[in-house]
Motif scaffolding. Structure first.
Motif, PDB file in Angstrom:
ATOM      1  N   ILE A   1       0.837  -1.202   0.000  1.00  0.00           N
ATOM      2  CA  ILE A   1       0.000   0.000   0.000  1.00  0.00           C
ATOM      3  C   ILE A   1       0.873   1.254   0.000  1.00  0.00           C
ATOM      4  O   ILE A   1       1.833   1.351   0.781  1.00  0.00           O
ATOM      5  CB  ILE A   1      -0.922   0.000   1.242  1.00  0.00           C
ATOM      6  N   GLU A   2       0.517   2.188  -0.873  1.00  0.00           N
ATOM      7  CA  GLU A   2       1.184   3.493  -0.846  1.00  0.00           C
ATOM      8  C   GLU A   2       0.608   4.315   0.309  1.00  0.00           C
ATOM      9  O   GLU A   2      -0.577   4.185   0.650  1.00  0.00           O
ATOM     10  CB  GLU A   2       0.983   4.213  -2.173  1.00  0.00           C
ATOM     11  N   PRO A   3       1.404   5.196   0.911  1.00  0.00           N
ATOM     12  CA  PRO A   3       0.950   5.965   2.084  1.00  0.00           C
ATOM     13  C   PRO A   3      -0.326   6.762   1.822  1.00  0.00           C
ATOM     14  O   PRO A   3      -1.147   6.941   2.728  1.00  0.00           O
ATOM     15  CB  PRO A   3       2.132   6.900   2.364  1.00  0.00           C
ATOM     16  N   GLY A   4      -0.500   7.250   0.590  1.00  0.00           N
ATOM     17  CA  GLY A   4      -1.691   8.036   0.285  1.00  0.00           C
ATOM     18  C   GLY A   4      -2.990   7.268   0.435  1.00  0.00           C
ATOM     19  O   GLY A   4      -4.067   7.874   0.550  1.00  0.00           O
ATOM     20  N   PHE A   5      -2.906   5.939   0.461  1.00  0.00           N
ATOM     21  CA  PHE A   5      -4.121   5.122   0.604  1.00  0.00           C
ATOM     22  C   PHE A   5      -4.860   5.463   1.893  1.00  0.00           C
ATOM     23  O   PHE A   5      -6.089   5.525   1.920  1.00  0.00           O
ATOM     24  CB  PHE A   5      -3.741   3.638   0.582  1.00  0.00           C
ATOM     25  N   PHE A   6      -4.100   5.682   2.976  1.00  0.00           N
ATOM     26  CA  PHE A   6      -4.734   5.961   4.259  1.00  0.00           C
ATOM     27  C   PHE A   6      -5.145   7.424   4.405  1.00  0.00           C
ATOM     28  O   PHE A   6      -5.736   7.804   5.410  1.00  0.00           O
ATOM     29  CB  PHE A   6      -3.819   5.534   5.402  1.00  0.00           C
ATOM     30  N   LYS A   7      -4.812   8.257   3.419  1.00  0.00           N
ATOM     31  CA  LYS A   7      -5.394   9.585   3.343  1.00  0.00           C
ATOM     32  C   LYS A   7      -6.731   9.529   2.612  1.00  0.00           C
ATOM     33  O   LYS A   7      -7.652  10.293   2.907  1.00  0.00           O
ATOM     34  CB  LYS A   7      -4.447  10.543   2.619  1.00  0.00           C
ATOM     35  N   ILE A   8      -6.810   8.619   1.651  1.00  0.00           N
ATOM     36  CA  ILE A   8      -8.067   8.434   0.912  1.00  0.00           C
ATOM     37  C   ILE A   8      -9.098   7.738   1.792  1.00  0.00           C
ATOM     38  O   ILE A   8     -10.239   8.175   1.904  1.00  0.00           O
ATOM     39  CB  ILE A   8      -7.808   7.619  -0.373  1.00  0.00           C
ATOM     40  N   PHE A   9      -8.663   6.667   2.447  1.00  0.00           N
ATOM     41  CA  PHE A   9      -9.556   5.875   3.306  1.00  0.00           C
ATOM     42  C   PHE A   9      -9.179   6.155   4.764  1.00  0.00           C
ATOM     43  O   PHE A   9      -8.071   5.799   5.190  1.00  0.00           O
ATOM     44  CB  PHE A   9      -9.424   4.383   3.005  1.00  0.00           C
ATOM     45  N   ASP A  10     -10.095   6.753   5.502  1.00  0.00           N
ATOM     46  CA  ASP A  10      -9.791   7.133   6.890  1.00  0.00           C
ATOM     47  C   ASP A  10     -10.056   5.975   7.853  1.00  0.00           C
ATOM     48  O   ASP A  10     -10.922   6.039   8.710  1.00  0.00           O
ATOM     49  CB  ASP A  10     -10.592   8.378   7.287  1.00  0.00           C
ATOM     50  N   TYR A  11      -9.270   4.910   7.714  1.00  0.00           N
ATOM     51  CA  TYR A  11      -9.346   3.800   8.665  1.00  0.00           C
ATOM     52  C   TYR A  11      -8.955   4.305  10.054  1.00  0.00           C
ATOM     53  O   TYR A  11      -7.977   5.052  10.187  1.00  0.00           O
ATOM     54  CB  TYR A  11      -8.399   2.666   8.276  1.00  0.00           C
ATOM     55  N   PRO A  12      -9.678   3.912  11.095  1.00  0.00           N
ATOM     56  CA  PRO A  12      -9.282   4.303  12.463  1.00  0.00           C
ATOM     57  C   PRO A  12      -7.969   3.606  12.847  1.00  0.00           C
ATOM     58  O   PRO A  12      -7.861   2.388  12.753  1.00  0.00           O
ATOM     59  CB  PRO A  12     -10.446   3.807  13.328  1.00  0.00           C
ATOM     60  N   TRP A  13      -6.979   4.380  13.244  1.00  0.00           N
ATOM     61  CA  TRP A  13      -5.693   3.826  13.672  1.00  0.00           C
ATOM     62  C   TRP A  13      -5.626   3.804  15.191  1.00  0.00           C
ATOM     63  O   TRP A  13      -5.969   4.780  15.854  1.00  0.00           O
ATOM     64  CB  TRP A  13      -4.538   4.646  13.091  1.00  0.00           C
ATOM     65  N   LEU A  14      -5.189   2.679  15.731  1.00  0.00           N
ATOM     66  CA  LEU A  14      -5.076   2.513  17.177  1.00  0.00           C
ATOM     67  C   LEU A  14      -3.692   2.901  17.679  1.00  0.00           C
ATOM     68  O   LEU A  14      -3.544   3.388  18.800  1.00  0.00           O
ATOM     69  CB  LEU A  14      -5.390   1.056  17.550  1.00  0.00           C
ATOM     70  N   GLU A  15      -2.699   2.646  16.852  1.00  0.00           N
ATOM     71  CA  GLU A  15      -1.335   3.034  17.187  1.00  0.00           C
ATOM     72  C   GLU A  15      -0.600   3.372  15.905  1.00  0.00           C
ATOM     73  O   GLU A  15      -0.842   2.786  14.850  1.00  0.00           O
ATOM     74  CB  GLU A  15      -0.590   1.913  17.936  1.00  0.00           C
ATOM     75  N   GLY A  16       0.332   4.317  15.984  1.00  0.00           N
ATOM     76  CA  GLY A  16       1.105   4.706  14.822  1.00  0.00           C
ATOM     77  C   GLY A  16       0.447   5.853  14.068  1.00  0.00           C
ATOM     78  O   GLY A  16      -0.703   6.211  14.302  1.00  0.00           O
ATOM     79  N   ASN A  17       1.193   6.406  13.160  1.00  0.00           N
ATOM     80  CA  ASN A  17       0.738   7.527  12.338  1.00  0.00           C
ATOM     81  C   ASN A  17       0.476   7.029  10.923  1.00  0.00           C
ATOM     82  O   ASN A  17       1.406   6.601  10.230  1.00  0.00           O
ATOM     83  CB  ASN A  17       1.811   8.628  12.319  1.00  0.00           C
ATOM     84  N   PRO A  18      -0.783   7.075  10.448  1.00  0.00           N
ATOM     85  CA  PRO A  18      -1.090   6.529   9.115  1.00  0.00           C
ATOM     86  C   PRO A  18      -0.342   7.235   7.991  1.00  0.00           C
ATOM     87  O   PRO A  18      -0.149   6.640   6.923  1.00  0.00           O
ATOM     88  CB  PRO A  18      -2.596   6.728   8.999  1.00  0.00           C
ATOM     89  N   GLN A  19       0.074   8.480   8.196  1.00  0.00           N
ATOM     90  CA  GLN A  19       0.777   9.212   7.148  1.00  0.00           C
ATOM     91  C   GLN A  19       2.278   8.896   7.138  1.00  0.00           C
ATOM     92  O   GLN A  19       2.966   9.185   6.145  1.00  0.00           O
ATOM     93  CB  GLN A  19       0.572  10.730   7.331  1.00  0.00           C
ATOM     94  N   GLN A  20       2.811   8.345   8.222  1.00  0.00           N
ATOM     95  CA  GLN A  20       4.243   8.088   8.329  1.00  0.00           C
ATOM     96  C   GLN A  20       4.600   6.606   8.404  1.00  0.00           C
ATOM     97  O   GLN A  20       5.728   6.218   8.097  1.00  0.00           O
ATOM     98  CB  GLN A  20       4.790   8.774   9.596  1.00  0.00           C
ATOM     99  N   ALA A  21       3.635   5.771   8.772  1.00  0.00           N
ATOM    100  CA  ALA A  21       3.930   4.376   9.114  1.00  0.00           C
ATOM    101  C   ALA A  21       4.476   3.566   7.944  1.00  0.00           C
ATOM    102  O   ALA A  21       5.281   2.648   8.146  1.00  0.00           O
ATOM    103  CB  ALA A  21       2.675   3.702   9.668  1.00  0.00           C
TER     104      ALA A  21
END
Length: 797
Positions: free
Chosen positions: A124-144
């Motif tokens: 997955i490219e990092p931009g995927f989690f900007k498109i889809f706002d999956y709830p993250w429990l730990e970590g930064n979706p833009q940096q992980a």
């Protein structure tokens, strides 16, 4: 006033217990069916709708149009994502998604292997989690997922891997030959999602991320985009056309390439493209379910209207007295509508019980987590309230209007004649309408069953029986042992053939490749499959020209199917032997050594595609094992033992080819079962309504029949007199239903490249069934009335 109306309503319902039972039975079953259909449709429409930007999310899909065919593909060329980021200024984000899979190994703190599991993964490219706002429990979706060999896990998968998802971040595990570091944990993906992501690996570590082939498309490679706010998807059309001209530069390309932007809401409803979850419900199926629900509700309401208007005469004195005592028409209509509302509410309560009872069977049928929880889904409660009001109005308004309009003088004298006001005509029209709907559904069910039987029994061009598709690992070290694995499996008692291949003859995983034939681009793509020399014997494929692959794995050869030649306008298969084919961006010209007889390479909804077989065991993903059907369990146990001895660090997995093919027709299985169930329900509702109506009509004509009997009429003549009109109504309903059913069924069958011939027999069979059932239903009641002693009927005259 309401309490008084309710008390009178309950008394009248209790007084006419038989007709009340018929009305409640019909309405409750019809409403239960509607509720079941609604909660299923609500669930299907909820797919991929949990995201904030859902209306701005689109998937880029591929499309080709050649002279005689359209091709649809959810995948895109791998360089497309980077090119779109560069060329499309109206997009906020572009992200590639690549499905893969393999063995994951988890070690404990001592370095000992604790868990070994085979799982699907997604690069997955990092931009995927900007498109889809999956709830993250730990970590930064833009940096992980910026760095190679980093991975984010779902909460469920993190718990499986490390016992407690809180401890997952910072841990490492082995995937294939890579060590991945966990940099984030996100909430579990809900079941109503088209992308079942549990393991998200940084796209930067994907080995083929820099592939530049624009004319090779895999269904495992997808791209999603997020439109900027205020941008309409139509605004991208001009940029897209320029994009196509810029990157698809081959003027002699195989067909006209195009890309479409598919709305997120369509991923679950478009079978042309599919999705990674493999969960699809087509729009036509949703419309069919809605139509069935409407049919059921109309049939139950028609029953109510027929019985209520028929009963109107027996209540004429009551109505006359109430009018003489000062009752106004509006008050009477409220009274009768209150009765209808009372019946409808009682029916709804019973319908809720029936829904709860039927829900486990429906969950088992659809294999979906369908819920009847009003607290979790308040829209269900809103639907039920709307259903009660709609049924009360549709079923109760006309009878209330008719009965409240009686002339009080005629009503008191019991001289109301509904035939003069069109009541009898309306009942006949409603009976015809009711049975028209019933016959259309019965005929549709009959055809669906026949089409499903045809699909199960039609020869596919190969033999899928007793073939196990055993997964094999794809790393370089494991490939060295493919020959040993095949040799040892062939020595197992009960094994007939074994073949290293990419997939079976029929597969939904497709690689469409651009190619040239003798240096020329023919205007279509070809589907490619990897196979070895024993593939054609294992699957019973017939080589009709040339020869099969040689046993020398280093010798490059191609085998094609008949459709490949037909699209090249080659009449004689022998003429293709020795001709040169160049695939994709390769410069190798490889000879065709054989032509195989056509086989169904996907499912029977689609026509056979041009297929080309490579001989390259290194690209194998499974070993297809043909076994004797007499003792399959013991043979498979021996195969598993051999596999585990050769690949002790891997995870054994297998499916049978017949199981894979059966999954292609999952929607037909579901729809066939639904049509059978709801056809039975609508037939039941129709015939209990018919029984109630003939009972009332026969009761009203008791004295007439007694007089006829005194004058010499036989019991059979009296039965025929009562039966004739109802038989004619059902016959008329059949004549009306035929063209409607034909048009609907023909349209449904048009979605199949291979379909049954639509002839008159299904229509004649359904007509015969409906006529015989009507004759038995009506005769049962009319016989008992016809045998009544005329003295009892006339003693008050």
């Amino acid at each position: 006033m309401f309490r008084l109306n309710l008390k009178i309503a309950l008394r009248n319902l209790w007084k006419n217990k038989g007709y009340t039972f018929i009305n409640i039975a019909g309405l409750s079953i019809g409403m239960a069916s509607c509720i079941l259909i609604f909660i299923f449709i609500r669930y299907q429409l909820s797919f991929d709708q949990q995201f904030v930007n859902k209306d701005r999310i689109y998937r880029v899909v591929s499309y080709w149009k050649s002279a005689d065919k359209e091709e649809f593909q959810s995948g895109v060329p791998r360089p497309l994502a980077a090119a779109m980021r560069n060329d499309f200024g109206m997009l906020d984000e572009v992200a590639a998604l690549q499905r893969s899979g393999g063995i994951i190994k988890i070690k404990d703190q001592s370095g000992n292997l604790r868990l070994k599991i085979a799982e699907d993964v997604f690069y997955i490219e990092p931009g995927f989690f900007k498109i889809f706002d999956y709830p993250w429990l730990e970590g930064n979706p833009q940096q992980a997922l910026l760095q190679p060999n980093t991975v984010a896990l779902s909460q469920k998968m993190a718990s499986i891997f490390f016992g407690d998802w809180h401890k997952a971040v910072g841990q490492t595990f082995q995937y294939r030959d890579k060590i991945l570091k966990v940099t984030g944990v996100f909430a579990d993906i809900p079941e109503n999602s088209s992308n079942p992501i549990n393991i998200a690996i940084a796209y930067a570590g994907y080995e083929n991320k820099d592939m530049k082939a624009w004319y090779t498309v895999s269904s495992s490679s997808e791209v999603y985009v997020l439109l900027k706010k205020g941008v309409d998807i139509a605004d991208l059309e001009g940029t897209k056309n320029a994009f196509l001209k810029k990157y698809y530069t081959d003027k002699e390309s195989n067909g006209k390439e195009d890309h479409f932007f598919q709305p997120l809401a369509e991923l679950h409803k478009d079978a042309n493209y599919g999705n990674f979850s493999r969960k699809i419900i087509e729009k036509s199926q949703l419309k069919g379910l809605i139509a069935i629900g409407v049919f059921l509700l109309l049939t139950a309401c028609i029953n109510f209207i027929n019985l209520s208007t028929a009963q109107a005469i027996s209540r004429s004195k009551e109505i006359g007295v109430r009018k003489v005592m000062g009752g106004r028409r509006k008050q009477l209509m409220v009274q009768f509508l209150t009765e209808t509302l009372t019946i409808t509410i009682l029916s709804l309560l019973i319908a809720c019980v029936l829904t709860e009872a039927a829900l486990p069977a429906m969950i088992a049928l659809f294999r979906e987590n369908i819920s009847f929880s009003i607290l979790d889904h308040p829209v269900i409660f809103v639907f039920m309230i709307g259903l009660v009001l709609l049924v009360s109005l549709v079923a109760g308004f006309y009878p209330a209007m008719v009965m409240s309009g009686f002339n009080p003088i005629l009503a008191i004298k019991n001289k109301v004649n509904l035939s003069n006001s069109g009541g009898v005509v309306l009942r006949k029209v409603l009976v015809v309408m009711q049975f028209t709907l019933t016959i259309v559904l019965m005929t549709g069910t009959f055809i669906i069953i026949k089409q499903m039987t045809y699909m199960r029994e039609k020869p596919l061009g190969f033999n899928p029986s007793a073939i196990a598709m055993v997964d094999i690992p794809g790393d370089s070290l494991s490939r060295l042992k493919y020959g040993l694995l095949k040799t040892r499996i062939l020595n197992v008692t009960g094994v007939r053939f074994a073949s290293l291949c990419s997939n079976g003859p029929s597969s939904m995983d497709v690689d469409d490749i651009n190619f040239s034939y003798n240096g020329k681009k023919p205007g279509f793509h070809v589907g490619s499959k990897y196979a070895d020399a024993d593939y054609f014997k294992a699957f019973g494929l017939k080589v009709i020209a040339g020869k099969s692959f040689s046993q020398n794995d280093s010798l490059k050869e191609y085998i094609v199917n008949e459709t490949f030649l037909k699209k090249l306008n080659i009449v004689r298969p022998e003429d293709a032997i020795g001709q040169k084919v160049t695939l994709g961006g390769s410069s190798d010209q490889i000879s065709i050594v054989g032509v195989v007889k056509d086989f169904n390479n996907t499912n029977l909804r689609e026509a056979i595609s041009p297929i080309l077989f490579h001989k390259d065991p290194r690209k194998a993903t499974v070993i297809a094992v043909k076994v004797n059907s007499q003792n399959i369990p013991a043979t498979m146990k021996n195969i598993e033992s051999i596999w585990n001895s050769i690949y002790p660090d891997q995870v054994y997995g297998t499916t049978f080819m017949e199981e894979k093919i059966n999954k292609y027709y999952e929607s037909e299985r579901v729809m066939g079962t639904l049509f059978k169930a709801f056809a039975f329900v609508i037939v039941f509702i129709s015939f209990i309504g018919l029984f109630g109506l003939i009972s009332f009509v026969a009761t009203q004509r008791t004295k007439e029949m007694a007089i006829r009997k005194v004058l010499g009429a036989s019991t059979l003549e009296l039965i025929n007199m009562l039966n004739f009109s109802f038989m004619m109504l059902v016959l008329l309903a059949n004549l009306i239903a035929w063209p409607i059913a034909y048009l609907l069924i023909d349209k449904w069958l048009s979605g199949y490249a291979y379909r049954i011939e639509l002839n008159s027999w299904p229509f004649l069979i359904v007509t015969s069934i409906s006529m015989v059932a009507t004759l038995l239903t009506v005769s049962f009641r009319s016989f008992s009335v016809a045998r009544t002693n005329p003295i009892n009927a006339l003693k008050d005259e």
